[in-house]
Design an enzyme around this catalytic site. Structure first.
Site, PDB file in Angstrom:
ATOM      1  CE1 TYR A 218      37.902  52.786  45.779  1.00 42.85           C
ATOM      2  CE2 TYR A 218      40.538  52.423  47.027  1.00 42.85           C
ATOM      3  CZ  TYR A 218      38.913  51.689  46.667  1.00 42.85           C
ATOM      4  OH  TYR A 218      38.101  51.035  46.437  1.00 42.85           O
TER       5      TYR A 218
ATOM      6  CG  HIS B 200      38.958  45.449  46.915  1.00 46.49           C
ATOM      7  ND1 HIS B 200      38.567  44.850  46.143  1.00 46.49           N
ATOM      8  CD2 HIS B 200      40.199  44.861  48.005  1.00 46.49           C
ATOM      9  CE1 HIS B 200      39.334  43.670  45.992  1.00 46.49           C
ATOM     10  NE2 HIS B 200      40.033  43.835  47.092  1.00 46.49           N
TER      11      HIS B 200
ATOM     12  NE  ARG C 168      35.240  47.206  45.049  1.00 46.59           N
ATOM     13  CZ  ARG C 168      35.669  48.250  45.587  1.00 46.59           C
ATOM     14  NH1 ARG C 168      35.261  49.266  46.705  1.00 46.59           N
ATOM     15  NH2 ARG C 168      36.896  49.031  44.856  1.00 46.59           N
TER      16      ARG C 168
HETATM   17  C1  LIG Z   1      47.546  37.799  40.713  1.00 48.91           C
HETATM   18  C2  LIG Z   1      47.086  39.141  41.719  1.00 48.91           C
HETATM   19  N1  LIG Z   1      46.929  39.841  41.818  1.00 48.91           N
HETATM   20  C3  LIG Z   1      46.560  41.218  42.855  1.00 48.91           C
HETATM   21  C4  LIG Z   1      45.680  40.513  43.322  1.00 48.91           C
HETATM   22  C5  LIG Z   1      45.996  41.707  44.615  1.00 48.91           C
HETATM   23  N2  LIG Z   1      44.082  41.702  44.049  1.00 48.91           N
HETATM   24  C6  LIG Z   1      43.325  41.644  44.628  1.00 48.91           C
HETATM   25  S1  LIG Z   1      41.795  41.706  44.551  1.00 48.91           S
HETATM   26  C7  LIG Z   1      42.162  42.917  43.301  1.00 48.91           C
HETATM   27  C8  LIG Z   1      41.667  43.524  42.378  1.00 48.91           C
HETATM   28  C9  LIG Z   1      41.235  43.102  41.663  1.00 48.91           C
HETATM   29  O1  LIG Z   1      39.617  43.474  40.285  1.00 48.91           O
HETATM   30  P1  LIG Z   1      37.807  43.142  39.881  1.00 48.91           P
HETATM   31  O2  LIG Z   1      39.176  41.737  38.747  1.00 48.91           O
HETATM   32  O3  LIG Z   1      37.518  44.040  39.289  1.00 48.91           O
HETATM   33  O4  LIG Z   1      37.573  42.128  41.021  1.00 48.91           O
HETATM   34  P2  LIG Z   1      36.954  43.180  42.003  1.00 48.91           P
HETATM   35  O5  LIG Z   1      37.366  43.269  43.493  1.00 48.91           O
HETATM   36  O6  LIG Z   1      36.195  44.153  41.874  1.00 48.91           O
HETATM   37  O7  LIG Z   1      35.252  42.094  42.302  1.00 48.91           O
HETATM   38  C10 LIG Z   1      43.757  42.723  43.345  1.00 48.91           C
HETATM   39  C11 LIG Z   1      44.401  43.735  42.581  1.00 48.91           C
HETATM   40  C12 LIG Z   1      45.568  38.899  43.240  1.00 48.91           C
HETATM   41  N3  LIG Z   1      44.495  38.804  43.991  1.00 48.91           N
HETATM   42  N4  LIG Z   1      46.225  38.792  42.069  1.00 48.91           N
END
Ligand SMILES: Cc1ncc(C[n+]2csc(CCOP(=O)(O)OP(=O)(O)O)c2C)c(N)n1
Ligand SMILES: Cc1ncc(C[n+]2csc(CCOP(=O)(O)OP(=O)(O)O)c2C)c(N)n1
Ligand SMILES: [Mg+2]
Ligand SMILES: [Mg+2]
Lengths: 325, 360, 325, 360
Positions: free
Chosen positions: D269, D260, D256
């Site tokens: 981080y 985020h 990425r």
């Molecule tokens: C059940 C849940 N817990 C926490 C969150 C908060 N949150 C949003 S995105 C994220 C990280 C997601 O990481 P990843 O699956 O690697 O996807 P990326 O954002 O890197 O595309 C978190 C913790 C959420 N959306 N849903």
């Protein structure tokens, strides 16, 4: 004392609890090096180290499940759920396990976990960063539910939660995380559970609110004052245990009740309050009980200001109730 | 004889299992297994007679449960499912305490709060069971994290079945265990059935043990009918855990000889032939034969073992059945450390007119 | 027509729905070769085959998640959760996904799943085979909640649920699965949602109940009749949509309300009913609104008869309300 | 050049990936990737200007998204997470529709109901996204089961991130897919971060792809910066799925480049050096170089590609910004097929005095 924000007060409460007791530790997503997506845990990793400020994998099931295991073993975990909307993967652990451990073990296994979660709308968060589902937890026997609306209460209720012996769902109204500021006592400041806060005295109508709905309730009361309506505003602070005595006494005085919450109306906590009043303050009631609540829809994005109760909607309901009798 | 098989090499090597338990230890195991078998059978008949409300038998899983329990230490923490009566016994819960729970009398450690089989014995570090499948798995990992923090050289053991490998907490628990390298033993009794669902329709992986690899630690398959194999695998997993080498998943392959519970009729979903084939591997008979071959057991001693078990059961049952019933007002206790005003109110309402407080 | 039991009526409803439409299929644990732990799906595997009666792995998350995917694709899945107590692993899919698909997609993706679950106490099931948590679902915007109390309603409401276009939580009072029998129309028998059933007319007090609480409410009404108290009994049938008109009209007639449910009092559905009445039937109410409910404790095993509301407790509450005014 | 690597052999063999896409197809891919990059950058600045409320950039993941989307057919069903804007474009959602959603105007297909990035386009079989991590995974499996039942020769594709492999629905979804051998492609974009949590602290398995083995089907790691590799892996997974060989888990390893989301500050981080190293692998530059080497692209054409993308974005944005805002009363629609009496009442209350209906 200087004024700090509500989220800073949460941060100070966490730090105070961790300084008091090495058994207190934190678990959650992005709470360590990132300091929490709302910065509620800012600086804590540095002060207390990675053994006590634990960044977890992305699993609320795992966060609450492991926190329960820690609590059974004797630690005092405080869990952060990033948004209340994401607590549902942990719902089984919360309602089937956390809330029932003491009971089902005949008192052998108390299970004291504090589950913190920012909640509520008004931050343009749409369906999944806005919900207010406190009623799910209030309906679950064995859970306490605390919701501060001021920085002092945020710290004080949080420290009470940490020193309590029972599981506590601690909901933080993120909409006022930074917009509400206030003085907060240093050190081991505690606000007892089950004692409502009289925000504003009044004689014509009682307004019941909590969390981010307290400021618009007060605003409505101020508007109404100019119209000659004297509204009492009561902040419940904890839904379980509920300060029924204060709620009933207020309506015995005013004869009218308007209940405000962001959550959907049907089976929201306002229903419980109305039921208590219809049972225990029945003979004092002079007018129908009104609820000013979120609608029975999911939480919208573009139209969140239509959904959310605000001072005008509250004042409107109060006027109707006062007109009624 | 010992057949602990390393299925995959994950984050750590699975070293050769240690020597089998001594003959004395195996005789002790045999006594426990017989006691469990006798209790099990008695409970099934008690349920038919309406003297207990429900029962979930463990017959077929005695070697798995006793072998695992004997390899643990008192200070270890056990997170059971609802079928681990033999584990509770080996850890020191008395038979009377077991029957107190099955009956739900005034002496029941959990105050009649739960269905039979949902034991909890704080003194034995036997955490109270619940019915939802799998939830104890992540809890066991959390307790292990707590032990790590306290520097306690113990392990936590999560007991669960083949069905539970599909649960959310299996995934979350094993993942956290891998990430935090917790001193946890995941002890899966694969009894081939989740009520009516056969193992091969629960998941398409060849073994359950290999699922550990997805979490970066080793999984081991053992013949769960073989006390020695189980004992060896758990001993090794315990050693790994306490030396900081992390968790292990053990799949003990067994078979559920009885119904899922007294509410279940297994003839609806499995054949007698299948069951009979499994029964050929009866772990109690197998250990008996081993001990006999080793010169540690003869018919006379064996009869004594069984007779003693029956006597213990009769005695414990009598004790438990003569205990008074539970005080109705305890229903309001232990929701919280102290009753809230609302619970006080509900209790007062009940007290003021008990006739109107109940469900009649 | 011969009399059949409530669980048989569920079975006939399922069979009828599956005969009507090849898109209807069932998912759940032990529903196939075993016919369901309560035998609600007995014989259906044989008639409709394993493609339509699907025994799943032990994962409520997976059951509801895949059912949602099927519904999006155009099928009409009916899910069995073995006991309502075990629905929580699927709670995220239900409250975050199922209930919100139509809304969040702007109407593009309706998501019609029927989630069946036996619920309630009285079968010596202890903490985890007894709970009544209908309020969680009633509070969740986007879900309909139906609860039959007779065999005819069991089939009729189930067929309505299957033909509805929205997600339905269909709760079956297992305590009366076999103890309540009645005649059930053959074929496509449907009972509309949102229309309460007047079980028994009365003039002094309105008793509101649903599910397994209807029989004790009727029993209480019969006892009270001998004492000269005329109690109306109304079976709500669906909590969402609620037949508010019928509820309010009944209290306008009787002036008194007693609400009965097994669920814990705090934030139970009774609170919502009381709130509706305190708002909309306020001027007709002559006495405080009483709730006769399960206690605010987890559901006990040995003492379930202490916990559960029964005819005596209901009658007791009615007498107090009638004495009051 | 194509580097789809079979990590493990699960229930089925992973055969050698097919030939890379034609030069024409790769040029098409390049146009999409540039369009995605330009849109992405524009959105970040729109958010800073307050013209949209939120944005989650996909920069670094263009080859993964476009490569995957191009290997699918229109009749396949896509279950996206919140970062799949490029997938929506390739599947035929117009840029204007994208901006309609980001703004939440009256024309927005989802009626302003959700935060930016939570697209849903029924006509493109692009199921509406939600925020809870992982939930779409088991849904994609269910849709695949439905397609099986209907005998539709399609696949369903679940998009998710490295963080989502820890979710309940990853476990449940992959397990059901294995058991029912569904025609599902699990497309994991491992961008190394779940907000601030690095991949290696998400789980201890060596790769994410190997988690498939726990469910009895193959997992494949591909270089997600390499359009050809992604295209090849998805083509093969699609072939397997539609020939009844079952599901595949694809781990596309990417990075990425951006935050985020616009609420995130990645400097808290991760280091600039780390980011710069990843940027060396920029998938857009890489494909540009490949196409240049293949004689399909020169500077003049490349400039045209970028200019056209910018023009399209400017035009779509203008269209979307000139659309009227959403009617407030729509807030009460689509909860159910028809409004319940209670929703009618709430809508009437709002209608009768809109001034009092809102949050002011
Ligand atoms: C059940 C849940 N817990 C926490 C969150 C908060 N949150 C949003 S995105 C994220 C990280 C997601 O990481 P990843 O699956 O690697 O996807 P990326 O954002 O890197 O595309 C978190 C913790 C959420 N959306 N849903
Ligand atoms: C979450 C959940 N879903 C369903 C059930 C109902 N149920 C009780 S036991 C069981 C099967 C468990 O199988 P397994 O894990 O193999 O354990 P075993 O009973 O074979 O020891 C099921 C489905 C439950 N208790 N919890
Ligand atoms: Mg099993
Ligand atoms: Mg990621």
């Amino acid at each position: 004392m200087t004024e700090i924000t509500l989220v800073q007060a949460v941060n100070r409460g966490l730090a105070e609890a961790m300084r008091q007791d090495p058994d207190v530790l934190l678990l959650g997503e992005d709470i360590g090096v990132n300091g929490g997506v709302f910065r509620a845990t800012e600086g804590l990793l540095k002060e207390f180290g990675a053994e006590r400020v634990i960044d977890t994998p992305l699993s609320e099931t795992g966060i609450v499940g492991t926190a329960i295991g820690m609590a059974l073993y004797g630690l005092k975990p405080i869990v952060e759920i990033q948004f209340l909307d994401f607590i549902y993967p942990a719902f089984d652990q919360i309602v089937s396990e956390l809330s029932k451990f003491r009971y089902r073990s005949g008192g052998q296994y108390p299970c004291h976990v504090v589950v913190r979660a920012p909640y509520g709308g008004g931050v343009k968060g749409g369906l999944y960063h806005s919900q207010s589902t406190e009623a799910y937890f209030a309906h679950t026997a064995g859970l306490k539910v605390a919701i501060p609306s001021t920085p002092a209460d945020a710290k004080g209720l949080l420290l009470t939660a940490v020193h309590d012996e029972d599981p506590v769902i601690f909901l933080e109204p993120k909409r006022i995380y930074r917009s509400v500021t206030g003085e907060v006592p240093e050190g081991d400041h505690r606000v007892p559970f089950g004692v409502a806060r009289l925000v504003r005295e009044g004689s014509d109508v009682s307004l019941f609110a909590y969390g981010a709905m307290v400021p618009p309730a007060v605003e409505a009361a101020e508007t109404l004052e100019n119209e000659g309506i004297s509204a009492e505003v009561i902040d419940l602070r904890t839904l379980v245990p509920l300060d029924e005595a204060a709620v009933v006494a207020s309506v015995e005085k005013t004869g009218r009740a308007v209940i405000v919450h962001e959550a959907a109306r049907t089976c929201g906590f306002g229903a419980e309050l109305a039921a208590v009043l219809a049972e225990k303050a029945f003979y004092s009631l002079r007018a129908p009980i009104a609820r000013v609540t979120g609608y029975d829809t999911p939480f919208p994005y573009a139209l969140e200001q239509v959904y959310l109760p605000g001072a005008e909607r509250i004042a409107h309901a109060v006027r109707a109730v006062v007109r009624a009798a | 004889m010992t057949r602990a098989t390393a299925v995959r090499r994950g984050a750590a090597e699975v070293t050769a299992p240690p020597a089998p338990p001594s003959n004395e230890r195996r005789l002790e195991a045999y006594r426990w297994m017989v006691l469990a078998r006798v209790t099990d059978e008695r409970c099934l008949s008690l349920q038919r007679q309406g003297r207990i409300g429900f029962y979930a038998p463990l017959s077929g899983q005695e070697a798995a449960q006793v072998g695992c329990a004997l390899a643990l230490r008192p200070e270890d923490w056990v997170f059971p499912a609802y079928r681990e009566m033999a584990v509770a016994l080996v850890r020191g819960a008395s038979l009377t305490e077991i029957f107190d729970q099955l009956i739900g009398n005034a002496r029941d450690r959990i105050k009649g709060r739960q269905m039979p089989n949902h034991f909890g014995f704080r003194a034995q570090n036997f955490v109270v069971a619940s019915s939802p499948i799998g939830t104890q798995i992540s809890q066991a990992v959390g307790a292990a994290m707590a032990a790590q923090r306290r520097r306690d050289p113990i392990v936590t053991v999560a007991f669960f079945g083949d069905g539970a490998t599909s649960s959310n907490d299996f995934h979350a628990g094993l993942n956290f265990a891998g990430v935090f390298r917790t001193p946890t033993v995941f002890f899966c009794q694969n009894n081939q059935w989740a009520i009516s669902l056969p193992r091969e329709r629960q998941t398409r992986s060849a073994t359950l043990a290999e699922k550990a690899e997805a979490y970066g630690f080793p999984g081991v398959v053992v013949d769960g009918f073989d006390l020695n194999a189980v004992y060896g695998a758990v001993t090794e997993a315990r050693r790994r855990a306490t030396s900081g080498e992390g968790p292990t998943l053990i799949e003990a392959q067994v078979y559920r000889f009885g119904p899922h519970s007294t509410s279940d009729d297994p003839r609806r979903y499995r054949t007698d032939a299948q069951l009979e084939a499994a029964r050929q591997q009866d772990p109690v008979v197998r250990l008996k034969n081993e001990l006999t071959a080793a010169g540690k057991l003869d018919e006379a001693l064996d009869e004594k073992v069984w007779a003693s078990a029956k006597e213990q059961v009769a005695h414990a049952l009598e004790e438990a059945e003569s205990a008074p019933p539970i005080d109705p007002r305890t229903v309001f206790d232990d929701v919280f450390a102290e009753r809230t005003p609302r619970l006080e109110e509900e209790r007062r309402a009940y007290d003021s007119d008990p006739a109107a407080g109940g469900g009649r």
